[in-house]
Design a protein around this motif. Structure first.
Motif, mmCIF file in Angstrom:
data_model
loop_
_atom_site.group_PDB
_atom_site.id
_atom_site.type_symbol
_atom_site.label_atom_id
_atom_site.label_comp_id
_atom_site.label_asym_id
_atom_site.label_seq_id
_atom_site.Cartn_x
_atom_site.Cartn_y
_atom_site.Cartn_z
ATOM 1 N N GLN A 146 0.833 -1.210 0.000
ATOM 2 C CA GLN A 146 0.000 0.000 0.000
ATOM 3 C C GLN A 146 0.872 1.265 0.000
ATOM 4 O O GLN A 146 0.572 2.246 -0.679
ATOM 5 N N THR A 147 1.954 1.217 0.765
ATOM 6 C CA THR A 147 2.881 2.354 0.794
ATOM 7 C C THR A 147 3.430 2.619 -0.606
ATOM 8 O O THR A 147 3.481 3.765 -1.070
ATOM 9 N N LEU A 148 3.820 1.540 -1.284
ATOM 10 C CA LEU A 148 4.362 1.707 -2.638
ATOM 11 C C LEU A 148 3.310 2.270 -3.583
ATOM 12 O O LEU A 148 3.606 3.131 -4.423
ATOM 13 N N ALA A 149 2.060 1.794 -3.435
ATOM 14 C CA ALA A 149 0.982 2.309 -4.287
ATOM 15 C C ALA A 149 0.783 3.810 -4.038
ATOM 16 O O ALA A 149 0.580 4.593 -4.967
ATOM 17 N N GLY A 197 11.461 5.562 -9.252
ATOM 18 C CA GLY A 197 12.254 6.785 -9.381
ATOM 19 C C GLY A 197 12.443 7.507 -8.064
ATOM 20 O O GLY A 197 12.592 8.730 -8.039
ATOM 21 N N ILE A 198 12.447 6.755 -6.971
ATOM 22 C CA ILE A 198 12.553 7.379 -5.643
ATOM 23 C C ILE A 198 13.893 7.017 -5.009
ATOM 24 O O ILE A 198 14.230 5.828 -4.907
ATOM 25 N N GLU A 199 14.635 8.011 -4.591
ATOM 26 C CA GLU A 199 15.887 7.782 -3.889
ATOM 27 C C GLU A 199 15.575 7.238 -2.493
ATOM 28 O O GLU A 199 14.675 7.742 -1.808
ATOM 29 N N ALA A 200 16.364 6.238 -2.085
ATOM 30 C CA ALA A 200 16.188 5.639 -0.755
ATOM 31 C C ALA A 200 17.259 6.204 0.170
ATOM 32 O O ALA A 200 18.429 5.853 0.043
ATOM 33 N N ASP A 201 16.851 7.096 1.061
ATOM 34 C CA ASP A 201 17.800 7.726 1.998
ATOM 35 C C ASP A 201 17.898 6.789 3.199
ATOM 36 O O ASP A 201 17.075 6.833 4.118
ATOM 37 N N ILE A 202 18.912 5.915 3.162
ATOM 38 C CA ILE A 202 19.023 4.798 4.098
ATOM 39 C C ILE A 202 19.650 5.273 5.413
ATOM 40 O O ILE A 202 20.794 5.736 5.437
ATOM 41 N N ARG A 217 3.576 5.720 -5.613
ATOM 42 C CA ARG A 217 3.498 5.721 -7.081
ATOM 43 C C ARG A 217 2.816 6.985 -7.576
ATOM 44 O O ARG A 217 3.164 7.532 -8.617
ATOM 45 N N SER A 218 1.834 7.500 -6.812
ATOM 46 C CA SER A 218 1.120 8.693 -7.295
ATOM 47 C C SER A 218 1.517 9.970 -6.551
ATOM 48 O O SER A 218 1.178 11.058 -6.982
ATOM 49 N N ALA A 219 2.244 9.826 -5.462
ATOM 50 C CA ALA A 219 2.432 11.018 -4.608
ATOM 51 C C ALA A 219 3.512 11.964 -5.103
ATOM 52 O O ALA A 219 3.574 13.107 -4.667
ATOM 53 N N GLN A 220 4.405 11.547 -5.954
ATOM 54 C CA GLN A 220 5.402 12.440 -6.559
ATOM 55 C C GLN A 220 6.539 12.852 -5.644
ATOM 56 O O GLN A 220 7.254 13.810 -5.940
ATOM 57 N N PHE A 221 6.744 12.144 -4.546
ATOM 58 C CA PHE A 221 7.972 12.371 -3.790
ATOM 59 C C PHE A 221 9.114 11.650 -4.500
ATOM 60 O O PHE A 221 8.910 10.572 -5.065
#
Lengths: 507, 507
Positions: free
Chosen positions: B136-139, B220-225, B142-146
């Motif tokens: 659900q988070t990924l969904a 297309g989201i950077e993962a700030d680990i 997908r639309s939130a544009q962060f």
């Protein structure tokens, strides 16, 4: 002259005025010295008189105790020397609480003991406008619920302020231009074209000013009189030291007996580039020594603070937009903090003159819960340049009614004032809170919107809660009483406050 | 082993993964050393391998140039030593711009030259939830544009975070309580009950984590680990120095080949009371030395700043709510400023978790016009404690669409980035402005509401103006072009911005 008894009665904190006929010859402003001693039982108060034109000299006095007062004049002019008499001071009528004093370190109280909760506004040049506009300003003030007004003695030259006043404080010898680049004054230039006889005053100017101060007094509004300011095209900001001193003596002699007077040495003192810090110290001391009633004294900054710790400063008059600092300034100077200028509601181009009504109201509440007092102003573009902040007129914004609501909240809060309190909302939740411990707490959530907060009032005490919508001006009592650790539900929207009042058990 | 050519092709900035079969005996995590050298023409890159359980060892590599790459392994385990071969790197497909790098001192760019305009959000513990919730988070994403997500490797223990994760990074030896007073960790206590075999890792944990990192990469989201954080009940915040180092080596070996990785040494490093400043310096250097791709490196504060001037820090990761300071931090450290935590839109009790949507959006714009980048988060009370800021799920607030609007504005702004500019709106008007001189200006009026501003673009240049309503998400082009001294009319309400784009004459 002989001493004569009088049947005249004067209300406590009203004005007893003695008129003496002397001589108009020479230059009475320079040549004549006049003082009077007013005695009540074993107490003696010395008061300066002043020349009011047409050979008339006045001495004004504000008695502060009911009973019989005696007076006696001293002058180097025989006609004015040795006049004396008595008058009877009677109890004040309703609406006359006396002058305002600092009380409880950080707060103010009227002389009759009524707390004074400052909710001020600003009309710098309102007494330099047409009679019609000045009357409109008074009509607006009558309903607006502000209880202090910042106003200049000298006329003002600035953006939206290019109209010439009808009167000047000194006789005008030659007229100059009504346009002048204000930055030239700040660069040390003196405006050309205008000249005044600085050895004399124009009584008509001051009589008009006094009428307006009295109008404010009748409305219960303190007049925060600004003695110097930098927005000048006539040369009043760059007078010589001797003229400055004579001007201060004259103003104090004329105005001090009005119970609603506050003295502000300057608006934006640090823009008056031709004055030194020693000048400001001296001005403070002159006012302090000559004002028999010790009205509140302050000085307002542009950027740099004057050292408000100096003993002649009664309270801080601050220009800053970050109201959360109020608490720091209290702790630093241990005096009341009035943030007289934190930006104005309006839409003019400069950033200080176009904050939203929400922001104006927010700044008042933020200053309040940090233990201070705040000032309002309004700057909406107007086809004839009639902006409230300078000229008065009518209020066009949305903040004024919300500030009247805040004033009602404050007048329903402890007489001792609102002091910052840490313990009630845990520091972890981080909301500012003010009040009086074990009695009253006011928390303000500002732009935060918690749906609930946990409240840590002292153990074994119960409180009655009220949720305040500072913008919608609603007070919603909470049904359940609040004890230590209670979770209080809030509306989850910005600009809410929470009041908690102690429930004292019937004995 | 022998060197073998391969027909395998790998997309530029994608992952080439070499699997080697070795031994599971003993403790491969401690006993086995494995590296590989990847060569492109005369350039050589050394990469660490890692044990992935069941006798399998992996080496991952992200090629950064198209063409033939050769590789060769070294190991103290014969079965892993001397493996070699070639593969072909091919051009990236659309949606693969490569990793993000610092560019132009204060900004970021993808490796393919596309500007990266950071508009980030935060789901600290989203990979420690159920598969259903993670999907659900990924969904939502997908639309939130962060385009960046801050996320922890270690699970999180805190308010609203008491559920146990399904997996731990180390084999669990004994289970303890799921409740623990977090302040005890900060006081230096270690939680009781939980024990782990810190000499080994749990490959399943990391395989799950990597799948989620790859999911973000596909979006297309950077993962700030976030490598360390203080919100712990298992002992991961208080491991010994040797374990910390092995953990960092293992994480970098596994994750560095993902092009969307950013390294955050810690969330709120200054709450990890058992680590010293020397520890943080060492962690930075370990990551710097072992990451072949030099992904962005930062460290996030609670109160006190780490010295971001140190050479291994690529950019600032700040927790502060006063975004106007962004400009000062740029000037102080000469690096990009990302205010990753400035408060969260929501309604929970703590003040950091209940700012309004208007305030969240305002802080983004304020950070932007002061030359920085900002991070979002959301904390609305939820019956099952599913708050976006920690667990992901769905977005309930009003700020996210406005931040997507801001991202579109930024992606339509100069590639060189937005740097603070003083001269365009005179300092007297006092509004922050950013852009690139002679090309593009973005002024933001925030809680101010001027009905007009005078614009001082350079002489002899013309600009096309657009009034931006940052809340209503409208762009209103101005009809007349803007030259120096032009007076621009604005709507006279809060949260407006003004964009001016240079009009270049056709030659």
């Amino acid at each position: 002259m002989n001493v004569t008894d009088s049947t005249e009665t004067v209300e406590q904190w009203d004005i007893f005025e003695l008129a003496l006929h002397g001589s108009a010859e020479g230059n009475p402003y320079l040549d004549v010295e006049l003082t009077a001693q007013f005695a009540y039982k074993h107490r003696m108060v010395e008061v300066d008189g002043f020349y009011d034109g047409n050979g008339i000299y006045h001495i004004r006095f504000m008695p502060d105790a009911p009973g019989t007062w005696r007076y006696f004049t001293q002058s180097n002019l025989n006609a004015l020397n040795g006049a004396g008499g008595t008058f009877t001071c009677v109890a004040p009528t309703p609406g006359n609480p006396g002058p305002v004093r600092v009380s409880n370190t950080y707060h103010f109280t009227y002389a009759d003991g009524t707390p004074y909760k400052q909710v001020g506004t600003t009309c710098y040049a309102w007494t330099h406008q047409s009679d019609e506009l000045e009357e409109q300003t008074l009509a607006t003030l009558r309903s607006a619920q502000f209880n202090k007004l910042r106003m200049c003695i000298f006329p003002k030259h600035y953006l939206f302020n290019e109209n010439e006043p009808a009167l000047y404080p000194f006789p005008c010898l030659s007229r100059g231009s009504s346009t002048w680049d204000i930055s030239r004054i700040w660069a040390g230039e003196t405006p050309r074209g205008w000249s005044f006889d600085f050895s004399r005053f124009d009584p008509a100017f001051f009589q008009h000013l006094e009428r307006r101060v009295a109008d404010l007094m009748a409305l219960g509004i303190e007049a925060d009189i600004i003695l110097f300011h930098p927005y000048d095209r006539w040369g009043f900001a760059t007078m010589d030291a001797g003229t400055d001193v004579r001007y201060l003596h004259y103003v104090v002699a004329r105005l001090a007996a009005y119970r609603n007077i506050w003295w502000s040495m300057a608006n934006e003192y640090d823009l008056l580039k031709q004055k030194t810090m020693a000048d400001w110290d001296r001005f403070f001391r002159i006012v302090q020594e000559h004002d028999p009633y010790q009205h509140p004294r302050s000085i307002h900054n542009w950027v740099a603070f004057y050292d408000h710790a100096k003993p002649w400063v009664t309270h801080l008059s601050i220009q800053r937009s970050d109201l959360a600092q109020t608490r720091t300034w209290r702790e630093q100077y241990r005096k009341p903090v009035v943030v007289d200028e934190c930006g104005y509601e309006g839409n003019i181009p400069p950033s200080w003159g176009n904050i939203s009504a929400e922001e104006m109201v927010h700044r008042f509440w933020e200053g309040t819960v940090n233990g201070g007092y705040v000032g309002h102003g309004e700057t909406f573009l107007h086809p004839e340049d009639i902006l409230w902040w300078a000229k008065g007129g009518v209020l066009r914004g949305q903040s004024a009614p919300r500030l009247a609501f805040l004033r009602r909240i404050l007048e329903d809060s402890p007489a001792a004032g609102l002091d910052p309190v840490d313990a009630v909302l845990s520091s972890w939740t981080g909301f500012p809170c003010a009040g009086q411990q074990h009695d009253y707490y006011l928390a303000y959530f500002g732009r935060h919107q918690p749906a609930q907060v946990t409240v840590h009032v002292p153990q074994d005490e119960q409180y009655r809660g009220e949720v305040i919508d500072t913008w919608s001006m609603t007070v919603t009592p909470l049904e359940e009483s609040i004890g230590c650790g209670a979770v209080v539900q809030l509306p989850g929207k910005p600009y809410q406050a929470l009041i908690m009042r102690r429930i004292y058990e019937a004995r």
